[in-house]
Design a protein around this motif. Structure first.
Motif, PDB file in Angstrom:
ATOM      1  N   PRO A  51      -3.505  -0.579  -3.640  1.00 18.31           N
ATOM      2  CA  PRO A  51      -3.836   0.244  -2.560  1.00 18.31           C
ATOM      3  C   PRO A  51      -4.129   1.946  -2.100  1.00 18.31           C
ATOM      4  N   TRP A 110       0.403  -1.270  -0.063  1.00 14.05           N
ATOM      5  CA  TRP A 110      -0.076   0.323   0.120  1.00 14.05           C
ATOM      6  C   TRP A 110       0.703   1.271   0.275  1.00 14.05           C
ATOM      7  N   ASP A 153      -8.943   3.565  -0.868  1.00 16.43           N
ATOM      8  CA  ASP A 153      -9.150   2.061  -1.143  1.00 16.43           C
ATOM      9  C   ASP A 153      -8.292   1.254   0.758  1.00 16.43           C
TER      10      ASP A 153
END
Length: 348
Positions: free
Chosen positions: A223, A200, A247
């Motif tokens: 994400p 992420w 996200d």
């Protein structure tokens, strides 16, 4: 049956503070259960006494939702010191767990009792220091490594490529930008993080930049994690989720509120099929966040810094430990804290 009935009809009778003992707050009732929370500094204690005490004294501590709603009102009308509402809420959950004879994570639903951890690293001026930290995280059994690199987008791109080459493809890497980029730099770096298979990209922009965050979510495969620093608890998080601007959402005590806030935020995120990753070791030396994560399906990791004890000694006699990259959720009632009251009172 009478014993159970007596225990669930409670009244708050006093609030005690032990600022020298890591800022311990104790909510006292007219029966056996009490509720505690560490991290209540003098300013927070003064704010609780000035604005929240009158609401709490005489109230039923098991009516946590009612007291949460009143705390939200006081937060706005009395400009409460940061974290006050959340710290009180934590102590109320601890008390409720003790009254029920259950750890908080089971009181909140119960999902798991062993949590995988990633290592949260530091900022370094030297690229090799990030590589060394990532390799140490892997060697110590952590599930991943998150940097806090402040070398700019180009410097971070070098860090990403070097760390991925060092640890291989089967180890999670995350980058926490702490809102340092503008959109064009975040997009440019994000493409490198996509290329290097980062798990992420955290706080690439300011949490209030909903339009920019949505552009990143739309443009990148990895994400985007946001809302760690966002005020407004569930209400602000709802706007970010409704706009598709994250996200992954972030939550923690006391920055985003208390346990009630984190559970509300996590359930809200779950309704969007979005993860809610809890930020940092958190309050009360990891006990709060471990209990919350133990109740969540949509949180992947506990965030730690090192193996071994998460602290709290000598006031806590059963500190949480990270062992083989995992944390066990404490099984005692409430937060699961075993306290040395002699040490606490001696410090006070």
């Amino acid at each position: 049956m009478q014993a159970i009935r007596r225990r669930i009809q409670l009244k708050i009778t006093d609030l005690e503070y032990y600022p020298a003992a890591a800022g311990l707050l104790r909510i006292v009732t007219d029966d056996e259960p009490d509720g505690v929370c560490f991290g209540v500094g003098r300013d927070a204690a003064n704010a609780i006494d000035a604005h929240f005490r009158a609401t709490l004294i005489g109230a039923d501590p098991l009516n946590r939702e009612r007291l949460w709603q009143e705390g939200m009102r006081l937060d706005r009308y009395k400009y409460l010191a940061h974290g006050v509402r959340g710290l009180v809420d934590v102590a109320l959950w601890d008390l409720a767990g003790k009254a029920a004879g259950l750890p908080v994570y089971r009181l909140a639903g119960g999902y798991r009792d062993r949590l995988p951890c990633y290592m949260s690293g530091h900022h370094h001026d030297d690229l090799q220091a990030y590589v060394d930290e990532a390799l140490r995280a892997r060697a110590e059994g952590f599930a991943g490594y998150k940097d806090h690199c402040h070398l700019g987008a180009d410097g971070m791109a070098q860090v990403a490529r070097a760390c991925r080459a060092a640890v291989g493809d089967d180890f999670h890497l995350m980058h926490d930008a702490v809102a340092q980029y503008i959109l064009i730099d975040a997009l440019r770096l994000g493409r490198v993080l996509d290329e290097t298979k980062y798990y992420w990209f955290e706080e690439p922009l300011k949490d209030c930049d909903i339009a920019g965050l949505k552009q990143l979510c739309d443009a990148l495969d990895l994400p985007i994690a946001a809302t760690e620093y966002l005020p407004g608890t569930i209400h602000a998080t709802a706007q970010v989720l409704a706009q598709g601007a994250a996200d992954i959402v972030r939550a923690s005590v006391p920055w985003r509120g208390g346990i009630t806030d984190m559970l509300k935020i996590a359930r809200l995120a779950e309704s969007f099929d979005v993860a809610c990753e809890i930020t940092s070791v958190g309050g009360s030396f990891g006990f709060v966040h471990a209990q919350v994560i133990g109740a969540l399906r949509n949180c992947t990791f506990f965030e730690g810094w090192k193996t071994g004890s998460l602290g709290g000694e000598p006031y806590i006699t059963n500190p949480i430990h990270i062992v083989d990259g995992h944390v066990r959720v404490p099984q005692g009632p409430g937060l699961g804290l075993d306290l040395d009251w002699d040490a606490i009172r001696k410090a006070a």
